[in-house]
Design a protein around this motif. Structure first.
Motif, PDB file in Angstrom:
ATOM      1  N   TYR A   1       0.934  -1.254  -0.023  1.00 50.24           N
ATOM      2  CA  TYR A   1      -0.050   0.184  -0.011  1.00 50.24           C
ATOM      3  C   TYR A   1       0.841   1.198  -0.030  1.00 50.24           C
ATOM      4  O   TYR A   1       0.333   2.303  -0.506  1.00 50.24           O
ATOM      5  CB  TYR A   1      -0.935   0.157   1.148  1.00 50.24           C
TER       6      TYR A   1
ATOM      7  N   LYS B   1       0.268  -8.090  -5.557  1.00 50.66           N
ATOM      8  CA  LYS B   1       0.162  -6.747  -4.731  1.00 50.66           C
ATOM      9  C   LYS B   1       1.251  -5.917  -5.371  1.00 50.66           C
ATOM     10  O   LYS B   1       1.159  -4.488  -5.220  1.00 50.66           O
ATOM     11  CB  LYS B   1       0.310  -7.083  -3.527  1.00 50.66           C
TER      12      LYS B   1
ATOM     13  N   ASN C   1      -6.057 -16.369   3.587  1.00 56.92           N
ATOM     14  CA  ASN C   1      -5.689 -15.309   2.895  1.00 56.92           C
ATOM     15  C   ASN C   1      -6.890 -14.322   2.578  1.00 56.92           C
ATOM     16  O   ASN C   1      -7.695 -14.916   2.011  1.00 56.92           O
ATOM     17  CB  ASN C   1      -4.903 -15.439   1.475  1.00 56.92           C
ATOM     18  N   SER C   2      -6.861 -13.104   2.727  1.00 49.50           N
ATOM     19  CA  SER C   2      -7.673 -12.031   2.321  1.00 49.50           C
ATOM     20  C   SER C   2      -7.023 -11.037   1.700  1.00 49.50           C
ATOM     21  O   SER C   2      -6.299 -10.319   2.091  1.00 49.50           O
ATOM     22  CB  SER C   2      -8.334 -11.630   3.697  1.00 49.50           C
TER      23      SER C   2
ATOM     24  N   GLU D   1      -7.965  -7.830  -1.798  1.00 49.90           N
ATOM     25  CA  GLU D   1      -8.756  -7.140  -2.628  1.00 49.90           C
ATOM     26  C   GLU D   1      -7.859  -6.658  -3.643  1.00 49.90           C
ATOM     27  O   GLU D   1      -7.025  -5.774  -3.439  1.00 49.90           O
ATOM     28  CB  GLU D   1      -9.600  -6.145  -1.663  1.00 49.90           C
TER      29      GLU D   1
ATOM     30  N   GLY E   1     -11.076  -3.183  -5.995  1.00 51.59           N
ATOM     31  CA  GLY E   1     -12.557  -3.360  -5.415  1.00 51.59           C
ATOM     32  C   GLY E   1     -13.201  -4.798  -5.418  1.00 51.59           C
ATOM     33  O   GLY E   1     -14.407  -4.945  -5.300  1.00 51.59           O
TER      34      GLY E   1
ATOM     35  N   PRO F   1     -12.905  -8.090  -3.744  1.00 48.85           N
ATOM     36  CA  PRO F   1     -12.316  -9.092  -2.710  1.00 48.85           C
ATOM     37  C   PRO F   1     -12.351 -10.731  -2.599  1.00 48.85           C
ATOM     38  O   PRO F   1     -13.363 -11.227  -2.978  1.00 48.85           O
ATOM     39  CB  PRO F   1     -13.034  -8.553  -1.311  1.00 48.85           C
TER      40      PRO F   1
ATOM     41  N   VAL G   1     -11.413 -14.288  -0.262  1.00 51.70           N
ATOM     42  CA  VAL G   1     -10.808 -14.982   0.968  1.00 51.70           C
ATOM     43  C   VAL G   1     -10.666 -16.632   0.484  1.00 51.70           C
ATOM     44  O   VAL G   1     -11.436 -16.871  -0.069  1.00 51.70           O
ATOM     45  CB  VAL G   1     -11.973 -14.814   2.009  1.00 51.70           C
TER      46      VAL G   1
ATOM     47  N   ILE H   1     -17.403 -12.004   0.821  1.00 46.89           N
ATOM     48  CA  ILE H   1     -16.590 -12.329   1.754  1.00 46.89           C
ATOM     49  C   ILE H   1     -17.271 -12.493   3.236  1.00 46.89           C
ATOM     50  O   ILE H   1     -16.721 -12.583   4.213  1.00 46.89           O
ATOM     51  CB  ILE H   1     -15.400 -11.597   1.822  1.00 46.89           C
ATOM     52  N   GLU H   2     -18.289 -11.701   3.187  1.00 44.63           N
ATOM     53  CA  GLU H   2     -18.981 -11.340   4.568  1.00 44.63           C
ATOM     54  C   GLU H   2     -19.061 -12.557   5.633  1.00 44.63           C
ATOM     55  O   GLU H   2     -18.735 -12.108   6.757  1.00 44.63           O
ATOM     56  CB  GLU H   2     -20.446 -10.817   4.225  1.00 44.63           C
TER      57      GLU H   2
END
Lengths: 150, 426
Positions: free
Chosen positions: B47, B156, B320-321, B323, B326, B328, B330, B373-374
């Motif tokens: 990031y 990433k 792993n999670s 995104e 936008g 996402p 898991v 993924i909720e």
């Protein structure tokens, strides 16, 4: 610490708690204005169902919170004084590790803000808005020891 | 006074400090790191590289953490050897330190493939603040970057540099991206999504040589094609940092092998985090699962056990999670079914939604959740408890699946649901 308990015989799944939660966490604190806010204030509590029985769900502020352990930015922490799980929104990057590990699925990703939606126990108010709003008193907010008397 | 030395200053090491200090405010704790920074968020580096966050946001624990927890912090020094017979460690400057209990939390390093030209200027891992700063330093003169590897780090890195306006080519040896954590269906959807967002991904190809005179100029692929590039980032996985226990009584395979108390084969030496080889409760074998949540849990339990608590570690899991632009995803446990396993899946390709669970004898072994993924934590809970899911099988993939539906399957007391009609756990 005071926790939220739910009397599922009294809960009618009216979802007044969800609305009170949204309004309580909105900028305006006014239902007629809150619905036009951007980003929209989302409910931290959700009424789920098992068969026909409603089961309200929200963060339990666990004693050993998995979300805090999984948080790779350190923005989630367990506050030693209040026992609440706190979030420092400025440090969150929306990685959703907390969502991945919450055993109750009580943390949801908010795709608009990229910050997880999680109950903060309305810590800056006199009492949680869900408790205040519940028309059937199905949501109980008390210490574990007091629960037996309820 | 008891002296505890912790080698390593990241997820596992910090968690160990915190859990030791919860129990014992008297013992001496020394933390040693070969880096020059207080604890930072390694997973946030991409990031930072992308410019999504500033350097200040990398801080995981600041200077005050060490002061408040009464920790002696030694930065910028590598521990080269552990001498279990003398209960001593040796630093690179020959300094020797004695310990009563040692925690090895040395983490892992980027695996560098044997590739001609890999020592050229312009070739990086994405592992440390130093890596990122050096890459950032090259950005003004770079037009193109190549990433070797289609795993999480590789993607990433690609995502980050794309956001910096650099042309990206991701070179992936296998037929799909994220081959360690996703099946082909999920990987193809994500690859399409990354492609639509400007990341060029070349699968089934590998780098054969890095070209240039001292400074990197190009990558030559095994197909013979040459791609001009100023930056190469290696994302070929990580290897545990275990050189310091070589030829000692501390037993190691790929990583340092620990028992369910995070203890190594030497009584007063513990290991945790990326350098440790722990019991994987899905694969049911000892495995290095170099992931942040595993490292923190291990460090925490190692700390408690050092304070005589005897806390058993259930084990680690690959999870792993992530995104991208936008979207996402898991993934937990195994990604591809093996013989004798059952698969349930639901695909809505138009909306990039995919859910898949892998079952063995009605127990969850693996889960992939793309763009929905909720509820992921519930599946993890089912895996952890080895719960028999037969009674909820037809609901497993529904978006309305929730904790209430599984609480009876976990074999533990449920305390927050009461019934005024009598009885408690409903």
């Amino acid at each position: 610490m005071k926790r939220l308990y739910y009397d599922i015989e009294k809960c009618m799944a009216c979802k007044t708690c969800e609305i009170a939660c949204c309004v309580g966490h909105s900028l305006s604190k006014d239902i007629m204005k809150a619905i036009f806010e951007e980003p929209l204030s989302l409910p931290r509590i959700k009424v789920k169902e098992k068969g026909q029985k409603p089961h309200p769900m929200s963060c339990r502020h666990c004693d050993e919170p998995r979300c805090v352990m999984a948080c790779m930015t350190g923005c989630l922490s367990k506050d030693k004084k209040t026992s609440l799980v706190l979030i420092d929104k400025n440090r969150c990057v929306g990685c959703w590790m907390c969502v991945m590990v919450c055993p109750y699925a009580a943390i949801r990703p908010d795709q608009k803000t990229k910050i997880p939606v999680r109950c903060d126990m309305c810590k800056d108010l006199d009492m949680p808005q869900c408790v205040k709003s519940c028309p059937t008193q199905a949501i109980i907010w008390c210490e574990e020891e007091e629960l037996a008397k309820k | 006074m008891k002296q505890i030395i912790i080698i390593g200053n990241s997820a596992a090491g910090i968690a160990a400090v915190e859990s030791i200090r919860n129990k014992d405010s008297d013992c001496r704790i020394t933390v040693i790191s070969d880096e020059d920074y207080t604890a930072y968020c390694r997973c946030v580096l991409s990031y930072y590289l992308a410019g999504d966050v500033g350097e200040d946001r990398l801080v995981y624990r600041g200077q005050d953490f060490y002061k408040n927890n009464n920790v002696d912090l030694i930065l910028g020094k590598k521990v080269v050897r552990v001498d279990p017979k003398k209960n001593q460690i040796v630093l690179e400057d020959k300094q020797k330190l004695d310990y009563d209990t040692l925690v090895i939390a040395t983490g892992s390093s980027a695996k560098l493939p044997e590739l001609k030209g890999i020592q050229k200027r312009g070739v990086f891992g994405l592992r440390t603040v130093k890596d990122v700063k050096e890459i950032l330093g090259l950005l003004p003169v770079a037009k193109t970057a190549c990433v070797l590897g289609g795993g999480l780090i590789g993607l990433k890195a690609g995502y980050a540099l794309k956001k910096r306006g650099i042309d990206i080519k991701i070179i992936v040896k296998s037929k799909q991206i994220l081959s360690q954590v996703l099946d082909k269906t999920a990987a193809d959807i994500i690859q399409g999504h990354l492609g639509a967002n400007g990341l060029e991904i070349l699968t089934g190809l590998d780098a054969a040589e890095l070209l240039g005179n001292g400074e990197l100029k190009a990558v030559k692929l095994d197909s013979g094609k040459v791609i001009g590039t100023e930056i190469v980032i290696i994302g070929k996985g990580v290897a545990p940092n275990i050189g310091l226990i070589k030829d000692t009584a501390v037993k190691a395979g790929e990583g340092i092998i620990v028992d369910k108390f995070l203890k190594t084969s030497v009584e007063n030496i513990y290991a945790c985090g990326d350098c440790a080889q722990t019991y994987d409760f899905v694969l049911e074998k000892y495995q290095v699962n170099a992931l942040w949540p595993n490292a923190v849990e291990q460090g925490c339990l190692a700390g408690r056990n050092i304070c005589q608590e005897n806390s058993e570690y259930l084990g680690s899991i690959g999870m792993n999670s992530v995104e991208f632009f936008g979207l996402p995803v898991v993934s937990m446990g195994i990604a591809r079914e093996e013989a004798g396993m059952e698969v349930l899946s639901r695909l809505d390709a138009n909306n990039k939604i995919y859910k898949k669970v892998i079952l063995k004898d009605n127990c969850l072994k693996g889960v992939i959740l793309l763009n929905r993924i909720e509820n992921s934590g519930i599946y993890l809970e089912l895996i952890r408890h080895k719960a028999d899911i037969s009674s909820v099988k037809n609901e497993l993939l529904n978006d309305t699946f929730n904790y209430a539906k599984i609480m009876d399957l976990l074999g533990k007391d449920e305390t927050i649901y009461l019934s005024s009609a009598g009885g408690t756990h409903v």
